[in-house]
Design an enzyme around this catalytic site. Structure first.
Site, PDB file in Angstrom:
ATOM      1  N   LEU A 161       0.816  -1.205   0.000  1.00 44.10           N
ATOM      2  CA  LEU A 161       0.000   0.000   0.000  1.00 44.10           C
ATOM      3  C   LEU A 161       0.853   1.261   0.000  1.00 44.10           C
ATOM      4  O   LEU A 161       0.589   2.194  -0.767  1.00 44.10           O
ATOM      5  CB  LEU A 161      -0.942  -0.009   1.207  1.00 44.10           C
ATOM      6  CG  LEU A 161      -1.884   1.184   1.348  1.00 44.10           C
ATOM      7  CD1 LEU A 161      -2.709   1.385   0.081  1.00 44.10           C
ATOM      8  CD2 LEU A 161      -2.789   1.001   2.554  1.00 44.10           C
ATOM      9  N   TYR A 221       1.494  -4.293  11.270  1.00 40.25           N
ATOM     10  CA  TYR A 221       1.581  -5.757  11.268  1.00 40.25           C
ATOM     11  C   TYR A 221       0.444  -6.282  10.397  1.00 40.25           C
ATOM     12  O   TYR A 221      -0.716  -5.952  10.604  1.00 40.25           O
ATOM     13  CB  TYR A 221       1.443  -6.256  12.696  1.00 40.25           C
ATOM     14  CG  TYR A 221       1.718  -7.731  12.887  1.00 40.25           C
ATOM     15  CD1 TYR A 221       2.931  -8.168  13.407  1.00 40.25           C
ATOM     16  CD2 TYR A 221       0.749  -8.678  12.566  1.00 40.25           C
ATOM     17  CE1 TYR A 221       3.183  -9.517  13.615  1.00 40.25           C
ATOM     18  CE2 TYR A 221       0.989 -10.030  12.761  1.00 40.25           C
ATOM     19  CZ  TYR A 221       2.203 -10.455  13.278  1.00 40.25           C
ATOM     20  OH  TYR A 221       2.445 -11.786  13.465  1.00 40.25           O
ATOM     21  N   ASP A 237     -11.495  -4.702   7.106  1.00 43.25           N
ATOM     22  CA  ASP A 237     -12.823  -5.314   7.214  1.00 43.25           C
ATOM     23  C   ASP A 237     -12.874  -6.334   8.343  1.00 43.25           C
ATOM     24  O   ASP A 237     -13.965  -6.744   8.775  1.00 43.25           O
ATOM     25  CB  ASP A 237     -13.218  -5.969   5.893  1.00 43.25           C
ATOM     26  CG  ASP A 237     -12.251  -7.069   5.456  1.00 43.25           C
ATOM     27  OD1 ASP A 237     -11.089  -7.067   5.918  1.00 43.25           O
ATOM     28  OD2 ASP A 237     -12.649  -7.920   4.642  1.00 43.25           O
ATOM     29  N   TYR A 253      -5.724  -9.773  15.019  1.00 41.34           N
ATOM     30  CA  TYR A 253      -5.449  -8.705  14.065  1.00 41.34           C
ATOM     31  C   TYR A 253      -6.625  -7.722  14.017  1.00 41.34           C
ATOM     32  O   TYR A 253      -6.436  -6.498  14.083  1.00 41.34           O
ATOM     33  CB  TYR A 253      -5.198  -9.292  12.678  1.00 41.34           C
ATOM     34  CG  TYR A 253      -5.030  -8.260  11.588  1.00 41.34           C
ATOM     35  CD1 TYR A 253      -3.791  -7.671  11.362  1.00 41.34           C
ATOM     36  CD2 TYR A 253      -6.106  -7.875  10.793  1.00 41.34           C
ATOM     37  CE1 TYR A 253      -3.631  -6.714  10.370  1.00 41.34           C
ATOM     38  CE2 TYR A 253      -5.959  -6.923   9.799  1.00 41.34           C
ATOM     39  CZ  TYR A 253      -4.719  -6.340   9.591  1.00 41.34           C
ATOM     40  OH  TYR A 253      -4.568  -5.399   8.623  1.00 41.34           O
ATOM     41  N   LYS A 309      -6.810  -3.578  15.100  1.00 44.36           N
ATOM     42  CA  LYS A 309      -7.253  -2.517  14.213  1.00 44.36           C
ATOM     43  C   LYS A 309      -8.446  -1.759  14.796  1.00 44.36           C
ATOM     44  O   LYS A 309      -8.538  -0.517  14.691  1.00 44.36           O
ATOM     45  CB  LYS A 309      -7.619  -3.091  12.838  1.00 44.36           C
ATOM     46  CG  LYS A 309      -6.424  -3.500  12.002  1.00 44.36           C
ATOM     47  CD  LYS A 309      -5.598  -2.289  11.598  1.00 44.36           C
ATOM     48  CE  LYS A 309      -4.498  -2.625  10.606  1.00 44.36           C
ATOM     49  NZ  LYS A 309      -3.725  -1.432  10.185  1.00 44.36           N
TER      50      LYS A 309
END
Length: 721
Positions: free
Chosen positions: A454, A503, A544, A567, A571
């Protein structure tokens, strides 16, 4: 309006074309939803605009009969403009051919338009400014010479007839209006694009450069027997008595309105092999390519100033730029309007009577990339983006407000040259590469995460768009270390920071929890604290996987987070902490991105395996919204420049399982889709739980292209990478 005001004015306009193709009418205001959204006028007035090019279109008021007129909407809208203190410049026909009961080749078109114009003047006697027909020469070319619009003529005879009828309609309409409102003023508009050519084709360029003045010369009564195009017009079937009619009824514009675009100026070249086939044409004597001069790689002026100078030298009358709009990335839109305004200001300082610049297409426009001959869904935003539940102001709205009112405007990207000013200039397609970087003195965007897909994509896209950026990795910046952050900000002096670091190994995070939270949560939180302290814009990315998949419709920004794995929890917590520390931050949730330079993405690995003759296993029970990383980077940068804040979902429009994604990519790549084996997520035995349904929608705006379109471009770009 017939002399310079104390200061250059910023006018506004809404794209209002109602052109006809066959028996179908393409209505920009209908497609924009403006016909059902009266509040747009308040939004426009709130920008500080006090003069607005606004339609009372013949096709809208009297679509079926000259005797049956529906004034309801026009009454409402003009009344509201009057209440808001906004002066309308009323347009009656805008790239149209009138209602279906007339046309540009109807001999009664001028009289019928005049009758309608008189009715408009009688109903709104307080209106003083009119554009009876917008761009008559351009419309005559598209309708009578090139065959794009009704009546689809492809001859000089039909072209000339369309032009004469429109110009006669303007003169008759203004005479009729002035019987009601003697002081009514004519704002006559047309595109004054100049034609450049190779020496061999200089004769054709000379003809077209004389032809570009025809609509102005006709209404001003300047086409006499000494006019260079008198023989042409009579040869095209226009009677001398018809031309004499204009000489006897000269109707000089009070304002000469110049609609000038980057694509207005053309270049003619007989070397057809250098140009795409769509540009090939000819004049019966020579075959040649007719392309935008801005991409012809020749040394010609690429700005509005040349057109203004030409018009002032020819007519010496009050001028205005009556359309200034650019389709493209946000910063290029800002650069173009700013450049046009600067040029107009410079000319005023020299004594040229330029009274205004018009921010056109405030609500955007549809399918002008195909000359409004199809409904393909191509939307270019203006000061407002209509892809939101209600029109969303963009950075262009801030610039418009600044120019209209003098309000503060500070946007670093404006100060770089537009793509048309850079040496390797090409039309700004998303995929086209550019070699020229912005000036080194520009403050950059700092992009964290140089080792990731990204961050690299954002850096590439920023370079293509002429946005200074520095993509840095852990050796130069550790986002979990405040001292490292402070040193980086001191060194690079960015105006914004993009956090694309973190990460990313979803399954490994299940047994590396501390490492995952340190990078994804603590790092993002610390970055938000430091950016807030320095007054810097911040954009960071989420996932998502913050959702549990129990919803049966795409998740939107306000949906409750309930992550199933480590994970996702890292987030979700990062989102909350970032927005607490930096309320102005932009948090973008995205999913399953893939790009042409990323060999590690799911799509790339699937295609590599299938291309090697291997089978590929993919989950058939997990629904996601795959995201093309180039689209993500472009949309992200636009939102950053717009100063959007809070959570925003960005994914290509579409939802499917991982197995379906692999098969669709295989088909587009010419690989065997039946080599994709659909498996349940249980069979795949991933350590981290995934939501069964994690499709992303948005309640803030669907600004990304469709998934099918994205996959097609990905396959092409990957082949070329």
């Amino acid at each position: 309006m017939t002399a310079c005001a104390a200061a250059l004015e910023l006018w506004g306009g809404v794209e209002c074309t109602v052109n006809r193709v066959g028996d179908r009418f393409f209505d920009q205001l209908e497609r924009a939803g403006h016909l059902a959204r009266a509040g747009d006028l308040d939004r426009i007035a709130a920008l500080g605009i006090r003069t607005l090019r606004y339609p009372v279109l013949w096709e809208h008021v009297a679509p079926e009969s000259p005797d049956t007129l529906d004034w309801a909407r026009s009454d409402e809208r003009l009344s509201r403009l009057r209440e808001l203190g906004v002066r309308p410049i009323v347009g009656l026909v805008h790239h149209g051919s009138g209602p279906r009961w007339t046309s540009l080749i109807d001999p009664t078109f001028p009289e019928r338009l005049a009758a309608y114009a008189e009715r408009v003047a009688e109903r709104y006697p307080w209106v003083t400014d009119f554009t009876p027909v917008n761009e008559p020469l351009t419309t005559a070319r598209f309708s009578g010479l090139y065959g794009h619009w009704f009546p689809h003529g492809q001859s000089t005879h039909v072209f000339a007839r369309c032009l004469i009828h429109q110009c006669a309609g303007i003169v008759r309409a203004m005479r009729a209006i002035r019987r009601v409102t003697p002081a009514a003023r004519l704002v006559h508009t047309d595109d004054l694009g100049r034609v450049h050519a190779t020496p061999r084709l200089a004769y054709q360029a000379e003809f077209e450069n004389e032809r570009r003045w025809l609509s102005f010369d006709l209404v001003m009564g300047r086409v006499d027997r000494a006019h260079p195009l008198w023989p042409k017009l009579t040869g095209w079937g226009i009677g001398e008595d018809e031309l004499d009619w204009f000489l006897e009824r000269a109707c000089p514009p009070d304002v000469i309105g110049i609609n000038h675009y980057l694509t207005s100026d053309r270049y003619l070249d007989e070397d057809l092999a250098r140009y795409p086939t769509w540009s090939h044409g000819g004049n019966g004597t020579d075959r040649y390519a007719d392309v935008h001069a801005v991409i012809a790689r020749v040394d010609v002026p690429v700005d509005t100033e040349a057109a203004l100078r030409d018009a002032w030298a020819r007519y010496g009358r009050t001028l205005a730029v009556t359309e200034a709009q650019l389709a493209g990335p946000r910063e290029e839109q800002l650069r173009w309007l700013h450049e046009v305004w600067t040029a107009a200001s410079r000319l005023r300082d020299e004594g040229v009577d330029v009274c205004a610049v018009t921010a056109w297409s405030l609500l955007g426009a549809y399918d002008w990339n195909q000359l409004v001959t199809v409904e393909a869904g191509f939307y270019e935003n203006g000061a407002f983006d209509l892809r939101a539940p209600s029109p969303r102001p963009t950075a262009l709205a801030r610039l418009v407000s600044h120019l209209a009112t003098g309000a503060p405007f500070d946007e670093p990207v404006v100060h770089a040259p537009g793509w048309w000013r850079r040496p390797d200039r090409t039309l700004p397609a998303i995929e086209s590469a550019r070699d020229e970087s912005p000036p080194p003195e520009m403050r950059p965007i700092l992009v964290c995460g140089a080792s990731g897909t990204l961050a690299r994509a954002i850096g590439r896209v920023a370079e293509r768009r002429g946005i200074a950026s520095r993509v840095i990795g852990r050796p130069d910046l550790d986002i979990t270390d405040r001292a490292s952050l402070e040193r980086a900000l001191e060194r690079w002096q960015p105006w914004a920071v993009i956090n694309a670091a973190g990460y990313v190994r979803v399954d490994d995070a299940e047994h590396e929890r501390e490492r995952c939270f340190r990078s994804n949560t603590r790092g993002a939180e610390l970055l938000a604290q430091v950016c807030a302290a320095h007054g810097l814009r911040l954009m960071t990315y989420s996932s998502d996987l913050v959702f549990d998949g129990h919803k049966d419709a795409p998740y939107v920004e306000s949906d409750r987070t309930a992550p199933l794995n480590v994970y996702g929890r890292s987030k979700a917590l990062a989102e909350r902490r970032v927005l607490k520390e930096h309320p102005g931050a932009l948090v973008i949730r995205t999913a399953a991105f893939f790009g042409p330079w990323d060999d590690a993405s799911f799509v790339a690995r699937a295609l590599d395996a299938l291309g090697a003759g291997k089978r590929w296993s993919a989950a058939s029970d997990l629904v996601v919204s795959p995201t093309y990383v180039l689209d993500l980077a472009h949309a992200s940068l636009d939102l950053l420049i717009d100063r959007e804040r809070g959570i925003w979902h960005l994914a290509n429009d579409g939802a499917l399982t991982w197995a379906e994604l692999a098969r669709r990519a295989a088909v587009l790549s010419g690989l065997p889709a039946d080599a994709v084996d659909a498996r349940s997520s249980v069979e795949l035995a991933w350590p981290a739980a995934r939501p069964n349904y994690a499709a992303l929608g948005s309640e803030r705006g669907l600004i990304m292209p469709s998934l099918d379109d994205a996959l097609s471009r990905f396959v092409r770009d990957r082949d070329e990478a």
